[in-house]
Scaffold this motif. Structure first.
Motif, PDB file in Angstrom:
ATOM      1  N   ILE A  32      14.841   7.675  36.396  1.00 49.40           N
ATOM      2  CA  ILE A  32      15.037   8.269  35.075  1.00 49.40           C
ATOM      3  C   ILE A  32      16.357   7.808  34.454  1.00 49.40           C
ATOM      4  CG2 ILE A  32      13.554  10.270  35.421  1.00 49.40           C
ATOM      5  CD1 ILE A  32      16.017  11.922  36.120  1.00 49.40           C
ATOM      6  N   GLY A  33      16.260   7.342  33.206  1.00 48.04           N
ATOM      7  CA  GLY A  33      17.453   7.105  32.420  1.00 48.04           C
ATOM      8  C   GLY A  33      17.879   8.409  31.780  1.00 48.04           C
ATOM      9  N   VAL A  34      19.182   8.649  31.717  1.00 44.13           N
ATOM     10  CA  VAL A  34      19.696   9.916  31.173  1.00 44.13           C
ATOM     11  C   VAL A  34      20.774   9.609  30.135  1.00 44.13           C
ATOM     12  CG1 VAL A  34      20.598  12.201  31.704  1.00 44.13           C
ATOM     13  CG2 VAL A  34      19.317  10.945  33.456  1.00 44.13           C
ATOM     14  N   ASN A  35      20.560  10.110  28.922  1.00 40.72           N
ATOM     15  CA  ASN A  35      21.522   9.902  27.839  1.00 40.72           C
ATOM     16  C   ASN A  35      21.674  11.171  27.024  1.00 40.72           C
ATOM     17  OD1 ASN A  35      18.712   9.176  26.680  1.00 40.72           O
ATOM     18  ND2 ASN A  35      19.973   9.481  24.845  1.00 40.72           N
ATOM     19  N   GLN A  36      22.773  11.258  26.306  1.00 41.62           N
ATOM     20  CA  GLN A  36      22.951  12.335  25.326  1.00 41.62           C
ATOM     21  C   GLN A  36      22.189  11.948  24.068  1.00 41.62           C
ATOM     22  OE1 GLN A  36      27.014  13.543  24.605  1.00 41.62           O
ATOM     23  NE2 GLN A  36      26.517  14.226  22.520  1.00 41.62           N
ATOM     24  N   PRO A  37      21.354  12.849  23.543  1.00 41.33           N
ATOM     25  CA  PRO A  37      20.604  12.519  22.324  1.00 41.33           C
ATOM     26  C   PRO A  37      21.521  12.157  21.156  1.00 41.33           C
ATOM     27  CG  PRO A  37      19.735  14.514  23.349  1.00 41.33           C
ATOM     28  CD  PRO A  37      21.012  14.186  24.068  1.00 41.33           C
ATOM     29  N   ASN A  38      21.006  11.305  20.290  1.00 40.75           N
ATOM     30  CA  ASN A  38      21.684  10.930  19.048  1.00 40.75           C
ATOM     31  C   ASN A  38      23.016  10.224  19.284  1.00 40.75           C
ATOM     32  OD1 ASN A  38      19.617  12.250  17.470  1.00 40.75           O
ATOM     33  ND2 ASN A  38      20.589  14.196  18.033  1.00 40.75           N
ATOM     34  N   ASP A  86      17.073  -4.284  33.167  1.00 40.87           N
ATOM     35  CA  ASP A  86      17.214  -4.933  31.864  1.00 40.87           C
ATOM     36  C   ASP A  86      16.471  -4.126  30.801  1.00 40.87           C
ATOM     37  OD1 ASP A  86      18.299  -6.850  30.211  1.00 40.87           O
ATOM     38  OD2 ASP A  86      16.605  -8.234  30.422  1.00 40.87           O
ATOM     39  N   GLU A  87      16.621  -2.818  30.869  1.00 41.91           N
ATOM     40  CA  GLU A  87      15.858  -1.893  30.023  1.00 41.91           C
ATOM     41  C   GLU A  87      16.647  -1.402  28.807  1.00 41.91           C
ATOM     42  OE1 GLU A  87      18.009   1.029  32.814  1.00 41.91           O
ATOM     43  OE2 GLU A  87      17.526  -1.087  32.648  1.00 41.91           O
ATOM     44  N   VAL A  88      17.860  -1.914  28.634  1.00 41.80           N
ATOM     45  CA  VAL A  88      18.693  -1.448  27.521  1.00 41.80           C
ATOM     46  C   VAL A  88      18.522  -2.411  26.344  1.00 41.80           C
ATOM     47  CG1 VAL A  88      20.998  -0.772  26.795  1.00 41.80           C
ATOM     48  CG2 VAL A  88      20.323  -0.516  29.204  1.00 41.80           C
ATOM     49  N   PRO A  89      17.977  -1.951  25.225  1.00 43.95           N
ATOM     50  CA  PRO A  89      17.636  -2.861  24.128  1.00 43.95           C
ATOM     51  C   PRO A  89      18.807  -3.143  23.182  1.00 43.95           C
ATOM     52  CG  PRO A  89      16.923  -0.655  23.577  1.00 43.95           C
ATOM     53  CD  PRO A  89      17.510  -0.573  24.965  1.00 43.95           C
ATOM     54  N   GLY A  90      18.611  -4.164  22.343  1.00 47.06           N
ATOM     55  CA  GLY A  90      19.480  -4.408  21.199  1.00 47.06           C
ATOM     56  C   GLY A  90      20.896  -4.824  21.544  1.00 47.06           C
ATOM     57  N   ASN A  91      21.787  -4.600  20.578  1.00 47.60           N
ATOM     58  CA  ASN A  91      23.190  -4.985  20.744  1.00 47.60           C
ATOM     59  C   ASN A  91      23.867  -4.219  21.875  1.00 47.60           C
ATOM     60  OD1 ASN A  91      23.135  -6.866  18.662  1.00 47.60           O
ATOM     61  ND2 ASN A  91      23.759  -5.384  17.109  1.00 47.60           N
ATOM     62  N   PHE A  92      23.462  -2.972  22.065  1.00 48.60           N
ATOM     63  CA  PHE A  92      24.038  -2.206  23.170  1.00 48.60           C
ATOM     64  C   PHE A  92      23.658  -2.837  24.508  1.00 48.60           C
ATOM     65  CE2 PHE A  92      23.624   1.660  26.058  1.00 48.60           C
ATOM     66  CZ  PHE A  92      24.959   1.639  26.421  1.00 48.60           C
ATOM     67  N   GLY A  93      22.430  -3.306  24.616  1.00 43.64           N
ATOM     68  CA  GLY A  93      22.021  -3.976  25.840  1.00 43.64           C
ATOM     69  C   GLY A  93      22.833  -5.226  26.111  1.00 43.64           C
ATOM     70  N   GLY A 120      10.316   1.454  32.791  1.00 48.15           N
ATOM     71  CA  GLY A 120       9.309   0.846  31.938  1.00 48.15           C
ATOM     72  C   GLY A 120       9.491   1.177  30.475  1.00 48.15           C
ATOM     73  N   GLU A 121      10.353   2.154  30.183  1.00 48.99           N
ATOM     74  CA  GLU A 121      10.653   2.528  28.802  1.00 48.99           C
ATOM     75  C   GLU A 121      12.036   2.014  28.411  1.00 48.99           C
ATOM     76  OE1 GLU A 121       8.253   6.795  28.699  1.00 48.99           O
ATOM     77  OE2 GLU A 121      10.434   6.795  28.932  1.00 48.99           O
ATOM     78  N   ASP A 122      12.232   1.727  27.128  1.00 50.04           N
ATOM     79  CA  ASP A 122      13.554   1.359  26.640  1.00 50.04           C
ATOM     80  C   ASP A 122      14.523   2.515  26.830  1.00 50.04           C
ATOM     81  OD1 ASP A 122      12.787  -1.160  25.884  1.00 50.04           O
ATOM     82  OD2 ASP A 122      12.698  -0.709  23.731  1.00 50.04           O
ATOM     83  N   PHE A 123      15.728   2.190  27.266  1.00 49.67           N
ATOM     84  CA  PHE A 123      16.780   3.190  27.407  1.00 49.67           C
ATOM     85  C   PHE A 123      17.186   3.694  26.029  1.00 49.67           C
ATOM     86  CE2 PHE A 123      20.850   5.008  28.522  1.00 49.67           C
ATOM     87  CZ  PHE A 123      20.690   5.403  29.836  1.00 49.67           C
ATOM     88  N   LYS A 124      17.517   4.976  25.936  1.00 47.96           N
ATOM     89  CA  LYS A 124      17.977   5.570  24.682  1.00 47.96           C
ATOM     90  C   LYS A 124      19.468   5.885  24.770  1.00 47.96           C
ATOM     91  CE  LYS A 124      13.677   7.944  23.362  1.00 47.96           C
ATOM     92  NZ  LYS A 124      13.092   9.270  23.039  1.00 47.96           N
ATOM     93  N   GLY A 125      20.131   5.877  23.623  1.00 48.20           N
ATOM     94  CA  GLY A 125      21.511   6.324  23.564  1.00 48.20           C
ATOM     95  C   GLY A 125      22.470   5.382  24.257  1.00 48.20           C
ATOM     96  N   THR A 126      23.750   5.731  24.173  1.00 51.63           N
ATOM     97  CA  THR A 126      24.799   4.897  24.764  1.00 51.63           C
ATOM     98  C   THR A 126      25.679   5.645  25.749  1.00 51.63           C
ATOM     99  OG1 THR A 126      26.301   5.430  22.936  1.00 51.63           O
ATOM    100  CG2 THR A 126      24.941   3.435  22.704  1.00 51.63           C
ATOM    101  N   GLU A 127      25.686   6.974  25.674  1.00 50.69           N
ATOM    102  CA  GLU A 127      26.622   7.729  26.503  1.00 50.69           C
ATOM    103  C   GLU A 127      26.025   9.055  26.947  1.00 50.69           C
ATOM    104  OE1 GLU A 127      29.696   9.976  23.755  1.00 50.69           O
ATOM    105  OE2 GLU A 127      29.389   7.921  22.995  1.00 50.69           O
ATOM    106  N   VAL A 128      26.683   9.657  27.947  1.00 46.10           N
ATOM    107  CA  VAL A 128      26.293  10.972  28.454  1.00 46.10           C
ATOM    108  C   VAL A 128      27.480  11.532  29.220  1.00 46.10           C
ATOM    109  CG1 VAL A 128      25.362  10.194  30.692  1.00 46.10           C
ATOM    110  CG2 VAL A 128      24.396  12.216  29.587  1.00 46.10           C
TER     111      VAL A 128
END
Length: 213
Positions: free
Chosen positions: A198-204, A108-115, A166-174
């Motif tokens: 490790i969560g893995v995402n494409q930056p930005n 449950d580490e994906v924040p906000g509307n994307f989560g 333990g960290e919020d996930f970043k990004g939406t895709e990779v």
């Protein structure tokens, strides 16, 4: 030279990683899949096909003989059972290093509307089973790395960043190509990201959902 066992070798990421390992390393690969007729080897001197069931501890243990690293590209509703079989077989075979593909959202580490969107898309069996499988891996004494990709694309790009448990996930895709590159880099440097998820995402690529939805 490293001997690498690829479980679920017919998967898209696994096939990309296979080709990169052939191009960039001198490793020998054992390609494990349920029906070996679905796959052809690219290099007969460095690749071996192994037909087996990833829920079968006996099949896995047999395939693991002489291996150095296990890369598991498994999936479906049997993923928890597969995780238990992989851990048990590695223990019996005396293997320690495991690279395990999972998915974003298992903590449950994906924040906000994307989560919220991710839950809507993946609840009801997917997140639950992948989360249960990750618990099996994390509860083992293996030198594991769990990889949690963002939503996967087939873009011809290698661009990624990590977050950790333990960290919020970043990004939406990779891209799948990026995840394959992560796998290959970990095989080349197996002392990296040990006992990490490790969560893995494409930056930005932040947003309410991936660009292709």
């Amino acid at each position: 030279m490293t001997n690498v066992l690829i479980l679920g070798a017919n998967g898209q990421i696994a096939r990309l990683a296979e080709q990169q390992l052939l191009d960039d390393t001198d490793n020998k690969l054992t390609l494990f899949l349920r029906n070996k007729d679905r796959l052809s080897v690219h290099n007969e001197s460095r690749e071996t096909l192994f037909e087996g069931d990833a829920t079968s501890e006996a099949d896995l243990e047999k395939a693991m003989q002489g291996q150095d690293i296990v890369y598991a590209n498994l999936g479906n509703r049997s993923i928890e059972q597969q995780a238990k079989a992989v851990v048990a077989a590695m223990d019996k075979a005396g293997l320690k290093r495991l690279i395990w593909i999972s998915t974003l959202g298992i903590y449950d580490e994906v924040p906000g509307n994307f989560g919220k969107w991710n839950h809507q898309m993946l609840d009801g069996g997917y997140l639950e089973t992948y989360g249960a499988a990750a618990k099996v891996i994390e509860g083992s004494d293996l030198d594991y790395t769990i990889i949690r990709p963002a939503w996967l694309s087939n873009k011809d790009i290698v661009s990624y960043e990590f977050t950790h448990k333990g960290e919020d996930f970043k990004g939406t895709e990779v891209s799948r190509k990026s995840i394959a590159d992560v796998v290959v880099k970990l095989i080349q440097k197996p002392d990296q990201e040990v006992r990490e998820s490790i969560g893995v995402n494409q930056p930005n690529t932040d947003g309410d959902k991936p660009s292709f939805y």
